[in-house]
Design a protein around this motif. Structure first.
Motif, mmCIF file in Angstrom:
data_model
loop_
_atom_site.group_PDB
_atom_site.id
_atom_site.type_symbol
_atom_site.label_atom_id
_atom_site.label_comp_id
_atom_site.label_asym_id
_atom_site.label_seq_id
_atom_site.Cartn_x
_atom_site.Cartn_y
_atom_site.Cartn_z
ATOM 1 N N GLU A 386 0.849 -1.032 -0.107
ATOM 2 C CA GLU A 386 0.050 -0.115 0.131
ATOM 3 C C GLU A 386 0.892 1.298 0.232
ATOM 4 O O GLU A 386 1.930 1.428 0.369
ATOM 5 N N ASP A 387 0.384 2.361 -0.417
ATOM 6 C CA ASP A 387 1.010 3.751 -0.473
ATOM 7 C C ASP A 387 1.040 4.200 1.062
ATOM 8 O O ASP A 387 0.028 4.563 1.661
ATOM 9 N N PRO A 388 2.100 4.266 1.614
ATOM 10 C CA PRO A 388 2.308 4.431 3.253
ATOM 11 C C PRO A 388 1.834 5.786 3.258
ATOM 12 O O PRO A 388 1.197 6.318 4.325
ATOM 13 N N ALA A 389 1.981 6.917 2.236
ATOM 14 C CA ALA A 389 1.370 8.093 2.853
ATOM 15 C C ALA A 389 -0.328 8.365 2.798
ATOM 16 O O ALA A 389 -0.929 9.021 3.714
ATOM 17 N N LEU A 390 -1.014 7.269 2.298
ATOM 18 C CA LEU A 390 -2.216 7.336 2.325
ATOM 19 C C LEU A 390 -2.866 6.250 3.514
ATOM 20 O O LEU A 390 -3.842 7.211 4.155
ATOM 21 N N ILE A 391 -1.976 5.549 4.079
ATOM 22 C CA ILE A 391 -2.271 5.115 5.642
ATOM 23 C C ILE A 391 -2.052 6.181 6.522
ATOM 24 O O ILE A 391 -3.042 6.403 7.502
ATOM 25 N N ARG A 392 -1.020 6.989 6.371
ATOM 26 C CA ARG A 392 -0.820 8.056 7.410
ATOM 27 C C ARG A 392 -1.964 9.040 7.442
ATOM 28 O O ARG A 392 -2.292 9.707 8.392
#
Length: 459
Positions: A386-392
């Protein structure tokens, strides 16, 4: 030559090509032909020339250098298991539930061992015989034949009790085969693994089916949560609850200080070093099981019962505390954090959420974390693909006072510098004992405790 004859000649089943040799029968439990071919060729290099595989591959294979045996279904695998494994002397304890499986299974194994009862542990932290770690495991609940190999090793070492973490996913994927338990400990039933089970009803059903379908006639069920007893009435007199255990044994629990509890029975008292009352609840569960099986309370309890990375205080000096924990669900965070507001301390937490897992729990986790902490340092956990920026971004949206520090190592450094200047309690959550961090399809060496202790030298 059939499998019975190979067993008499000393052949053993291997589930990992690295462990194969010329006396191995390599069982490849995959329906993917490309994976099968790859593993088969690796086993050949180890001089293994007997393979058990899915019957769907039969028409594609030539029996020249390799002798093949085929299975159609789980019943065939169970028949193979009967030939190679003799586990009748073992008493198997399944430990399942949403939270606390590792703490209870690992801690129970430790308690038995320090009081002179031979046992072993299979779960998230690996495979232990007595208190010695024998090997790492890829999954909390390994594959069926890998479990059987571990159990055979335990049996050969004259182990009597096997504490085994059993996950709902492991059960649904058939990883426990037809193993039956003598005892089962159910910690609780909250919400988890909804990425796999789709909804909480299916998740709870998987747990209930696991307990019902793998019990022996006289199996005993131990419940940490008394509210669940109506779900398991069919156990009748073979059902034991923690509430009744506390009542019947007149046990009292006294919180002596921030990180000390006293557990008192009629004849014994145990001082437990922990700030977390959920960890104390787990200790009581372990005591409940020990008392029922051994018929008395243990003479010894010590800090080795606590598994690494579970509410672990790694620094406590000069009004500065650093804690490592493995929480990765709303309820786990609730159990981890709910006591902190009573301390009147500034609470900082570093955490993220894993990728390719249940996305619905992220907002719930962020709200729960914000409820109990003053500052939330949002960083990466194991983003996987997954895109870590979207999780954050999701965690920040539902946080009360967030700071974003994407790099986990820098986040830990930031948090430790913060308590150096301002004092308080720093909690580094989500990864606990883990030694790697996963980005895309790669695992990088990473250990919260090692990194934290390195920066804590400057406190």
């Amino acid at each position: 030559m059939n499998l019975n004859e190979l067993k008499k000649k000393g052949y053993k089943i291997a589930t990992n090509w690295q462990e194969c040799n010329k006396k191995s029968i390599f069982l490849i439990n995959s329906s993917n032909f490309k994976k099968f071919e790859n593993y088969k060729n690796l086993a050949l290099k180890k001089k293994c020339n007997v393979i058990i595989c899915n019957i769907k591959f039969k028409k594609k294979l030539k029996q020249n250098l390799i002798k093949y045996f085929f299975y159609k279904n789980q019943n065939d695998l169970n028949s193979i298991a009967k030939i190679f494994y003799d586990l009748n002397k073992l008493k198997i304890i399944f430990v399942t539930g949403t939270n606390g499986k590792t703490s209870i299974a690992y801690g129970a194994n430790k308690l038995f061992n320090i009081n002179g009862v031979k046992s072993c542990y299979i779960g998230t932290l690996g495979f232990y015989i007595s208190s010695k770690k024998i090997k790492k495991l890829k999954n909390t609940t390994p594959s069926y034949f890998e479990i059987l190999n571990l159990l055979q090793m335990a049996n050969d070492n004259h182990i009597k009790f096997v504490f085994m973490e059993v996950s709902s996913i492991g059960y649904c994927e058939g990883r426990i085969g037809n193993l039956m338990y003598n005892y089962c400990i159910l910690t609780n039933l909250e919400s988890d693994h909804l990425d796999y089970h789709k909804n909480i009803k299916e998740y709870h059903l998987a747990k209930a089916n696991l307990i019902r379908r793998h019990k022996l006639k006289n199996s005993i069920l131990f419940l940490q949560n008394d509210n669940l007893k109506n779900k398991f009435k069919y156990f009748n007199k073979q059902l034991f609850t923690q509430g009744n255990f506390l009542l019947n044994n007149k046990i009292s629990i006294v919180n002596k200080s921030f990180d000390k509890y006293l557990i008192m029975t009629k004849d014994k008292s145990y001082m437990i070093n922990s700030y977390n009352d959920f960890m104390i609840k787990n200790i009581i569960t372990i005591l409940m099981f020990y008392k029922k099986i051994i018929k008395k309370f243990p003479s010894k309890i010590n800090k080795t019962l606590f598994p690494p990375g579970r509410s672990e205080i790694i620094y406590n000096k000069k009004n500065k505390v650093i804690i490592i924990d493995y929480a990765h669900s709303k309820d786990a965070y609730e159990n981890l954090l709910n006591k902190f507001p009573l301390l009147n301390k500034y609470i900082i937490i570093i955490y993220g959420c894993g990728g390719n897992r249940d996305k619905t729990k992220r907002s719930q986790i962020a709200k729960t974390v914000s409820k109990y902490t003053n500052l939330q340092i949002i960083t990466d956990d194991n983003p996987r693909t997954e895109d870590p920026a979207l999780i954050r971004k999701t965690l920040i949206k539902y946080s009360s006072n967030p700071i974003e520090v994407p790099n986990r190592k820098k986040a830990i450094k930031f948090g430790i510098n913060y308590i150096k200047k301002n004092e308080g309690i720093l909690i580094i959550a989500g990864k606990g004992h883990e030694e790697t961090q996963s980005y895309k399809d790669k695992n990088y060496s990473f250990n919260d405790k090692v990194i934290s202790l390195n920066y804590a030298k400057n406190l």
